[in-house]
Design a protein around this motif. Structure first.
Motif, PDB file in Angstrom:
ATOM      1  N   HIS A 103      48.592  39.197  44.067  1.00 61.65           N
ATOM      2  CA  HIS A 103      47.522  39.464  43.099  1.00 61.65           C
ATOM      3  C   HIS A 103      46.249  39.936  43.814  1.00 61.65           C
ATOM      4  O   HIS A 103      45.692  40.986  43.488  1.00 61.65           O
ATOM      5  CB  HIS A 103      47.263  38.185  42.299  1.00 61.65           C
ATOM      6  CG  HIS A 103      45.996  38.159  41.522  1.00 61.65           C
ATOM      7  ND1 HIS A 103      45.622  39.151  40.645  1.00 61.65           N
ATOM      8  CD2 HIS A 103      44.991  37.241  41.477  1.00 61.65           C
ATOM      9  CE1 HIS A 103      44.459  38.840  40.104  1.00 61.65           C
ATOM     10  NE2 HIS A 103      44.043  37.688  40.595  1.00 61.65           N
ATOM     11  N   GLY A 142      49.022  45.079  37.058  1.00 60.38           N
ATOM     12  CA  GLY A 142      48.188  43.877  36.988  1.00 60.38           C
ATOM     13  C   GLY A 142      48.543  43.028  35.772  1.00 60.38           C
ATOM     14  O   GLY A 142      48.514  41.791  35.821  1.00 60.38           O
ATOM     15  N   VAL A 200      44.544  43.627  43.819  1.00 57.51           N
ATOM     16  CA  VAL A 200      43.141  43.853  43.439  1.00 57.51           C
ATOM     17  C   VAL A 200      42.428  44.670  44.523  1.00 57.51           C
ATOM     18  O   VAL A 200      41.743  45.656  44.230  1.00 57.51           O
ATOM     19  CB  VAL A 200      42.411  42.505  43.195  1.00 57.51           C
ATOM     20  CG1 VAL A 200      40.906  42.704  43.152  1.00 57.51           C
ATOM     21  CG2 VAL A 200      42.905  41.853  41.907  1.00 57.51           C
ATOM     22  N   HIS A 238      43.605  45.308  32.219  1.00 55.90           N
ATOM     23  CA  HIS A 238      44.462  45.308  33.409  1.00 55.90           C
ATOM     24  C   HIS A 238      45.331  46.550  33.418  1.00 55.90           C
ATOM     25  O   HIS A 238      45.779  47.008  32.369  1.00 55.90           O
ATOM     26  CB  HIS A 238      45.375  44.073  33.393  1.00 55.90           C
ATOM     27  CG  HIS A 238      44.636  42.793  33.290  1.00 55.90           C
ATOM     28  ND1 HIS A 238      43.717  42.405  34.233  1.00 55.90           N
ATOM     29  CD2 HIS A 238      44.655  41.814  32.349  1.00 55.90           C
ATOM     30  CE1 HIS A 238      43.210  41.237  33.872  1.00 55.90           C
ATOM     31  NE2 HIS A 238      43.748  40.855  32.737  1.00 55.90           N
TER      32      HIS A 238
END
Ligand code: HEM
Lengths: 195, 82
Positions: free
Chosen positions: A162, A112, A166, A108
């Motif tokens: 999130h 993240g 992404v 990550h």
């Protein structure tokens, strides 16, 4: 199984031609999508006062705990040492992004990473407060129910951020992150270095 | 026809509570009245609130938990969930 795929290099980092790197082991992937399924079930389908809601909650808790154990024992990219919680690094990374940096993290990225820890902590709060609601001691106790709901709402906010993160990172780096969470393999585009 | 069936189901689900909290039992038409009636019966009333037009009380007695629903129009217990 995947190791005889043409062009597949195991994590080495720092090289510049387009390549495929195996990053997520099956456990990380299965846990991710199972937790998503569990959250969906309990958010939308199961009766909050029913047995199934409880069973799914325990399953989610078990999966998160397993993932946390894997954070110590697992393969390289799954380990906490590959994505330490570091707000300063996250801030620096945000700065790099704004300056147009396109480097790719095999695990990550620091933003993240913070989100992953946040989501795990939130899931644990939801599960524990839910279990408490079923005990004689905390049955009908308002703050426990409020904590359960508040944590759930925070999870929803987190998941939106999130998924947004992404999608944005996929655009920024050209790495198909969602696909990588399914197949385990990140495609690193030509000319991009990895960390 | 329905009542014996529901009563039987409650007996299976929560024997101790069903024994002294049968549907149709009169507890009161306001939250306050329901709270005092339940307290008088020896229940620890943890929370009382309105839900779907009914009064819902979270009670504990002898280590057992239950949600008691009261119809505010009649003041009677409509449902007990063990
Ligand atoms: C309830 C919903 C969700 C939860 C709780 C959740 C939670 C998480 C967590 C905790 C991680 C870290 C994984 C690990 O290291 O084991 C993660 C990573 C990831 N999630 Fe989710 N997720 C959810 C929904 C989604 C959805 C809908 C997508 C697809 C768009 C998605 C795509 C990803 C990807 C691609 C990663 C890896 C990111 C990277 O490469 O750094 N997630 N997620």
């Amino acid at each position: 199984m995947m190791s005889d795929m043409p062009g597949l290099n195991l994590a080495e980092g720092g090289r510049d031609s387009a390549r495929l790197v195996r990053v997520w082991d099956p456990l990380v992937r299965v846990i991710h999508w199972s937790v998503l399924l569990g959250v969906l079930l309990n958010a939308v389908i199961t009766d909050p006062e029913g047995d199934l809601h409880e069973i799914v909650g325990y399953a989610i808790l078990g999966l998160v705990v397993l993932r946390l154990v894997w954070g110590f024992l697992g393969v390289q990219t799954a380990r906490f040492t590959a994505f330490p919680p570091n707000p300063r690094a996250a801030l620096a990374h945000a700065g790099e992004i704004l300056r147009g940096d396109r480097s790719v993290h095999l695990s990550h990225n620091p933003l993240g990473a913070l989100m992953a820890y946040n989501i795990w902590a939130t899931l644990i709060v939801i599960c524990i407060s839910g279990i408490m609601m079923g005990t004689v001691r905390f049955f009908g106790v308002e703050w426990v129910e409020e904590l359960h709901e508040l944590a759930f709402n925070w999870l929803m906010v987190s998941v939106v951020l999130h998924v947004g993160g992404v999608v944005l990172d996929q655009r920024r780096t050209g790495v198909a992150l969602v696909k990588a969470m399914i197949t385990g393999i990140k495609n690193i585009p030509d000319g991009i270095s990895t960390k | 026809m329905k009542f014996p069936f529901i009563a039987a189901a409650l007996l299976v689900a929560a024997p101790a509570l069903a024994a002294d909290l049968a549907p149709d039992m009169e507890l009161g038409k306001t939250e306050d009245a329901v709270r005092s009636a339940l307290t008088a019966l020896g229940y620890d009333v943890r929370k009382i609130e309105e839900e779907d037009g009914e009064i819902e009380a979270y009670v504990v007695k002898d280590g057992e938990m239950a949600e008691v629903y009261v119809d505010p129009a009649t003041g009677k217990v409509s449902k007990v969930k063990g």
